[in-house]
Design a protein around this motif. Structure first.
Motif, short mmCIF file in Angstrom:
data_model
loop_
_atom_site.label_atom_id
_atom_site.label_comp_id
_atom_site.label_asym_id
_atom_site.label_seq_id
_atom_site.Cartn_x
_atom_site.Cartn_y
_atom_site.Cartn_z
N ASN A 30 9.43 26.75 -0.22
CA ASN A 30 8.37 27.40 -1.19
C ASN A 30 8.40 28.53 -0.52
O ASN A 30 8.11 28.69 0.69
CB ASN A 30 7.26 26.50 -1.15
N THR A 31 7.93 29.59 -1.31
CA THR A 31 7.53 30.79 -0.90
C THR A 31 5.97 31.17 -1.33
O THR A 31 5.43 32.27 -0.89
CB THR A 31 8.26 32.00 -1.55
N ARG A 32 5.53 30.40 -2.35
CA ARG A 32 4.31 30.76 -2.77
C ARG A 32 3.74 29.45 -3.43
O ARG A 32 4.54 28.55 -3.95
CB ARG A 32 4.14 31.84 -3.63
N PHE A 33 2.51 29.20 -3.64
CA PHE A 33 1.89 28.16 -4.43
C PHE A 33 0.66 28.52 -5.15
O PHE A 33 0.13 29.58 -4.89
CB PHE A 33 1.49 26.82 -3.63
N SER A 34 0.35 27.85 -6.03
CA SER A 34 -0.88 28.05 -7.03
C SER A 34 -1.51 26.84 -7.72
O SER A 34 -1.04 25.82 -7.28
CB SER A 34 -0.43 28.95 -8.32
N GLY A 40 3.77 24.22 -5.71
CA GLY A 40 4.69 25.37 -5.06
C GLY A 40 5.93 25.63 -5.88
O GLY A 40 5.87 24.98 -7.00
N ASN A 41 6.33 26.49 -5.68
CA ASN A 41 7.55 26.95 -6.27
C ASN A 41 9.16 26.36 -5.65
O ASN A 41 10.01 26.90 -5.70
CB ASN A 41 7.97 28.35 -6.50
N ILE A 60 6.66 26.21 3.58
CA ILE A 60 5.51 26.90 4.20
C ILE A 60 5.12 26.26 5.51
O ILE A 60 4.27 26.91 6.28
CB ILE A 60 4.49 26.88 3.08
#
Length: 381
Positions: free
Chosen positions: A107-111, A125-126, A249
């Motif tokens: 994962n590099t980002r999550f929302s 996450g992605n 992450i």
């Protein structure tokens, strides 16, 4: 911290779909009201590698999931295992490549995920999501002291009121066994090795000689130093509560603060190992008698004396002095009135258990990811 990973369940969603279906069989589903074709339901496929090791894999076209013990995969044992999540995922990605499935990515980002009204917000996450992970380490407590150590800690609640469950044989204790949050476990590693070995020997194919020799060496080593395994199984509820599910992450260090329950319990209690021996066996060991029958006769008179009987009133003088002389050799004087506060005649030794991290023996074969990835495997079911 000496912790390593004992089990890992991980999955990743690919919203674009179109991935190969992987499983034992598939069930097509249709919405009866709209006639709309729903995503198929695919059950898991079991893979078997060397030394009867197993992983499970599943893909329904959009979600890829692997469950198993990466530290055990393609190895004879997992007394010591892989210490990083990246190493575990590398093993899983090798299996995914065999089925032309995309690898698990970091994962590099999550929302925030859109949820129904009244439901708490959740994060997505992605990359890959960890749904279960077990962290474990080994304690060296001394030969024969494993049950005493486990029973001692089984007297305590740990964490936030998690109650212990001690198994009848005294070799295993669980805290939070049915919890969706976290389960902690202590068990005698040599006993577990023996159980698995016996199970393997009952199979038609049996156990290969070199495997039997290696496992026997492991059992002997574990028994000689007294190995107790400590395990912490992090379930999905805990992982999401502390945002520990995002591979790439989250780091190994992020888990360590949640692995302190047993360590904290050990700081608040001194556990002793007691060795008991019956009066009859003490008499034989001391040389006071030469047969078990004579020892049992003297022990029966000891029991009567222990319950307040004046043996001079029931034994002849010569017989009284025979049994008195025998018992004197192990420090018991039946000419004196029994005083429970001054003696514990069956307790031979009581020592506080010293706990140390388990040393890796020179001959032990540590896990190597590259070696696991070159060994063949097949679909088991």
């Amino acid at each position: 911290m000496n912790f390593f990973i004992d089990q890992l369940f991980i999955q990743q969603d690919h919203s674009e779909g179109g991935l190969p279906l992987v499983g034992r069989h598939m069930i097509e589903r249709i919405d009866l009201e709209t006639g709309e074709k729903l995503p198929p339901s695919v059950n898991q496929k079991i893979l078997e590698g060397s030394f009867s090791t197993k992983l499970t894999i599943r893909c329904d076209g959009t979600r890829v999931r692997v469950e198993g013990n990466p530290s055990r995969w393609q190895r004879i044992d997992n007394l010591f295992g892989l210490q990083s999540i990246d190493e575990c995922v590398e093993i899983y990605n090798h299996v995914l490549a065999f089925y032309n499935l995309p690898p698990f990515t970091k994962n590099t980002r999550f929302s925030h995920r859109q949820t129904k009204d009244g439901k708490p917000s959740s994060l997505v996450g992605n990359g890959a999501e960890i749904t279960l992970i077990d962290w474990t380490k080994n304690h060296e407590v001394g030969k024969g002291r494993e049950p005493s150590f486990i029973r001692g800690l089984s007297s305590m609640q740990i964490g936030r009121g998690r109650k212990p469950k001690l198994y009848p044989d005294g070799n295993t204790c669980n805290w939070g066994e049915a919890s969706t949050w976290m389960m902690t476990k202590l068990y005698n590693k040599a006993t577990e090795f023996k159980r698995h070995l016996l199970k393997a020997q009952r199979k038609k194919i049996g156990v290969e000689p070199h495997v039997l020799e290696y496992i026997t060496s492991l059992i002997d080593y574990c028994e000689s130093v007294g190995v107790v395994r400590e395990e912490h199984s992090f379930r999905q509820t805990l992982l999401k509560r502390h945002n520990l599910q995002f591979y790439g992450i989250v780091t190994e260090q992020d888990f360590y603060q949640h692995l302190q329950d047993i360590e904290n319990a050990m700081k608040t209690i001194n556990i002793s190992h007691d060795e008991h021996q019956s009066i009859a066996h003490q008499l034989i060991a001391s040389g006071a008698v030469d047969t078990l029958r004579k020892a049992n006769v003297t022990m029966s008179y000891f029991s009567m004396w222990q319950h307040g009987t004046d043996l001079r009133n029931i034994l002849s003088q010569s017989n009284f002095y025979v049994h008195k002389a025998r018992l004197k050799t192990i420090g018991i004087d039946i000419a004196q009135q029994f005083d429970v506060s001054r003696m514990c005649p069956t307790l031979k030794r009581s020592e506080v258990i010293e706990v140390k991290p388990l040393r890796v023996p020179d001959w032990y074969k540590m896990p190597v990811v590259a070696e696991s990835n070159i060994l063949p495997f097949r679909a088991y079911a």
